[in-house]
Write an enzyme that holds these catalytic residues in place. Structure first.
Site, PDB file in Angstrom:
ATOM      1  N   ASP A  70     113.177  66.887  23.656  1.00  0.00           N
ATOM      2  CA  ASP A  70     114.263  66.971  22.390  1.00  0.00           C
ATOM      3  C   ASP A  70     113.261  66.846  20.922  1.00  0.00           C
ATOM      4  OD1 ASP A  70     116.395  65.792  21.670  1.00  0.00           O
ATOM      5  OD2 ASP A  70     117.189  64.356  21.956  1.00  0.00           O
ATOM      6  N   TRP A  71     114.048  67.596  19.919  1.00  0.00           N
ATOM      7  CA  TRP A  71     113.486  68.414  18.865  1.00  0.00           C
ATOM      8  C   TRP A  71     113.421  67.099  18.294  1.00  0.00           C
ATOM      9  CZ3 TRP A  71     115.994  71.065  21.952  1.00  0.00           C
ATOM     10  CH2 TRP A  71     116.102  71.976  21.826  1.00  0.00           C
TER      11      TRP A  71
END
Ligand code: BGC
Length: 740
Positions: A287-288
């Site tokens: 995920d970012w």
């Protein structure tokens, strides 16, 4: 020039430039003959092709494939990476070898346009994934996925960050609307079908957020504590089913920790469960901003995404150094790139024709169909609905129903119309400046006026409850909207409707006995006014045709057939955790979230504790009735359940019959083991046969690391919801163990 033609002109310029064409991932280079590039041979498997191509890569090229930046203007001064069309993320291509760039866009509900990075670009907005789960119809989820996949590809996006499959463990969860409910079979089936819809359009889909990312409060610091058996039988099973059904090219690991290790650096989850036990051959992307160190590569992470949000570009220079000095084996880096290339081949990124036609009207129709099947009729005393043709004066109140229908916030937010109503939410924190309550421009007020030309329909904003109540007294019927805006990054502190809407609904119900409530919520909410309101409709976030779908259900043009994919509790006290764990803690402080309820999520825990819901999982009314009979169960290796469904009412309608496991040889239980969606004319019957996934009948043995199915008698019920006794049946199964 209109925004659409601006985009078209820009795309034409890009297509004229061959190297950029490659960077966009729109096509493989024509010049590369198959003999010089044997990986272009389509008769080989994706694995074989990835092996052939991977061995051509230099170490720098390998490194370039395993990390990448955001591709939107998130901070002032940020620039789009070269070759990026503008979306959530970007991994550059390798022109020398014809490897297309990875253009990564959010999300499950449609192709997003974060911060208007592609000026004026709009896309079809599907309803929330929770609404899709409420259809109990994976075919609709597949069609929705195909819409998203086609629209992604038409823009040169080839990786779609979709497939939300986390379970709704807590009704306050801020992202429950992006997920498919509280049950592993339902969530896995819906998410899996949506993923397949995307992948079939030659776009890689993720399944996300792996795993036990079941709250937003302190999502970067929450340490989910859960036993191996419990997670295998619940959250992980939802992912496993979604992966089997959807074949996603990528898995997005989540922000939180699981049993002490960050999910994106979790050797057990990534290497053991996902890659070893499940034999997953795609790649794991972070995920970012979820990567904390280079050694996450050894723990099973294959690609670092949104790297500006991390402390360092761990999978850039530090990973190269680690491989060169032998701290991280070169074979691991090759495996990472092999997995990425394999998923690109498997989805057809090297082979799929560049052109794709988007039929916006047809896509909007899919969104409308989904909304029509996912809206749930919760209460309809005295058959107040469908709206009596005799209602001459109707007052509609609140919820900005004059402008459109509510949608959920965060990275999944789709722009369906450049002029859609967007009300700033404000507040504190990094996301405060971005948070907007967005309304898709599908006004329920307008749709009702179109459908009821003979009625006088007025709208009141609901800002002054006493004034709205005064108008309500003058109307034959009142329709009041109750909105709960939910967004990524934030859980609801409680289940009340915000901004005093419960008091407004209560005042209207006092003023007019014919008050219909339409809820637009991210999940379950309290209904303190329920005794006074004869009709309630849960419309969730209904997408860009939501206003039409709501009006169709209210007027009977569509017979409601949505069923709750989550339990609606009487009170949050029926759930295991009082306040949201981690609430009020400073950023950076890791805290534990104990999932002591284990696999008993939602209705399963209600059944175990003998609690009654306000509205149970699986519940949903229709304008007709359905009965179940002739239940036949056969055993052996697994259960096969067949039964007859009859429409005993007077109008055509769709039903979602559900099969629950009630008793195994070792325990009393409650577990959805099958469901279907049928469409029947009045008086018509059909026979449904469902074969249970044996994992749903088994227990996960964490010592032996396999599923164990006990020998003996298994009892089931065929029911309309998780609380109904239903029609019983049973059979005997053999002892069996099965691979994890
Ligand atoms: C979200 C992901 C999303 C990513 C890229 C993250 O904040 O958790 O779901 O795909 O951003 O926008």
């Amino acid at each position: 020039m209109t925004s659409t033609s601006r985009i078209a002109t820009a795309l034409k310029k890009v297509v004229a430039a061959a190297p950029l064409l490659l960077a966009l991932g729109l096509a493989a280079p024509a010049a590369q003959a198959a003999d010089a590039s044997p990986w272009l041979n389509k008769t080989l498997t994706a694995d074989q092709r990835a092996t052939l191509l991977e061995k051509e890569l230099t170490i720098d090229e390998r490194i370039s494939l395993v990390h990448g930046p955001m591709a939107m203007i998130f901070f002032p001064g940020m620039k789009l990476p070269e070759g990026a069309i503008g979306s959530a993320g970007f991994i550059p291509g390798i022109a020398r070898l014809g490897i297309p760039a990875q253009q990564e866009s959010d999300a499950s509900l449609g192709v997003t346009n974060p911060g208007n990075v592609r000026p004026g670009d709009t896309a079809t907005a599907l309803p929330s994934s929770l609404l899709l789960a409420a259809t109990f119809n994976p075919d609709l989820a597949y069609k929705g996925g195909a819409v998203v996949g086609t629209e992604a590809r038409s823009r040169g996006i080839n990786v779609q960050l979709a497939g939300g499959a986390n379970l709704a463990r807590d009704p306050r969860g801020g992202r429950n609307f992006e997920y498919a409910g509280e049950d592993p079979l339902l969530a896995g089936s819906i998410a899996g079908a949506a993923i397949k819809g995307i992948e079939d359009q030659h776009v890689i889909s993720t399944v996300k957020h792996f795993a036990i990312n079941d709250q937003e409060t302190g999502r970067n610091f929450a340490n989910s504590i859960i036993s191996e058996q419990a997670m295998r039988e619940s959250d992980l099973l939802a992912f496993q089913i979604a992966i089997e059904k959807g074949q996603p090219g990528a898995i997005m690991c989540s922000y939180n920790l699981v049993n002490g290790a960050y999910a994106c650096g979790n050797d057990h989850l990534l290497n053991k469960v996902l890659k070893q036990d499940w034999g997953y051959k795609g790649y794991v992307m972070s995920d970012w901003g979820a990567v904390k160190s280079t050694d996450f590569a050894v723990k099973g992470l294959d690609q670092q995404s949104g790297e500006q949000l991390d402390k360092a570009i761990w999978f850039g220079a530090p990973l190269k150094t680690a491989v060169e000095n032998g701290t991280i084996p070169a074979a691991r880096l090759s495996d990472m790139t092999h997995r990425i290339l394999r998923s690109m081949f498997a989805a057809g990124l090297f082979d799929a024709p560049a052109q794709v036609t988007v039929d916006k009207a047809a896509n909007a129709e899919v969104s409308r169909q989904a909304a029509s099947e996912g809206i749930v009729l919760l209460k309809n005393d005295g058959n107040l609905l469908p709206l009596a043709a005799t209602a001459k004066t109707i007052l509609i109140v609140g919820g900005h129903a004059d402008a459109g229908v509510l949608s959920g916030g965060g990275s999944s937010q789709v722009t369906s119309d450049p002029d859609q109503l967007a009300i700033p939410v404000g507040g504190e924190g990094m996301m405060a400046a971005f948070n907007r309550m967005n309304f898709h421009a599908s006004s329920p007020v307008k749709a009702l006026k179109d459908r009821l030309p003979g009625a006088t329909i007025r709208f009141d904003t609901g800002r002054y409850p006493a004034e709205a109540a005064r108008k309500a007294k003058e109307a034959d019927l009142v329709i009041v909207f109750g909105n709960q805006w939910m967004a990524e990054g934030d859980d609801a502190p409680d289940l009340n409707l915000p901004d005093g809407q419960d008091a407004l609904i209560g005042a209207l119900a006092e003023a007019n006995a014919h008050t219909v409530v339409v809820l637009q919520t991210g999940g379950a909410v309290n209904m303190p006014w329920l005794d006074k309101t004869p009709a309630v409709l849960e419309a969730w976030y209904s997408g860009q045709k939501g206003g039409e779908a709501i009006a169709d259900v209210l007027t009977g043009a569509v017979n409601p057939s949505g069923h709750l994919p989550v339990t609606f509790p009487v009170s949050i006290d029926q759930y295991p955790r009082g306040t949201m764990p981690g609430l009020g803690l400073p950023d950076g402080q890791v805290f534990d979230v104990h999932y002591d309820e284990g696999a008993d999520i939602g209705y399963r825990r209600f059944a175990a504790l003998g609690q009654k819901a306000l509205f149970p999982f699986g519940y949903g009314l229709s304008y007709t009735r359905f009965s179940y009979s002739d239940v036949k169960v056969t055993g052996g290796d697994t259960l096969s359940v067949s039964f007859k469904v009859t429409n005993t009412g007077t109008v055509r309608g769709k039903d979602a019959p559900q099969v629950y496991l009630e008793q195994t040889p070792t325990q009393r239980t409650k577990r959805l083991i099958g469901f279907s969606k049928v469409d029947l004319a009045p008086g018509e019957s059909t026979t449904v046969t469902l074969k249970a996934d044996s994992r749903l009948l088994s227990q996960f043995d964490d010592k032996a690391s396999h599923w164990t199915q006990a020998a003996g008698r298994y009892d089931v019920s065929v029911a309309h919801d998780a609380e109904e006794a239903g029609v019983k049946g049973g059979a005997t199964l053999k002892f069996a163990t099965r691979r994890p």
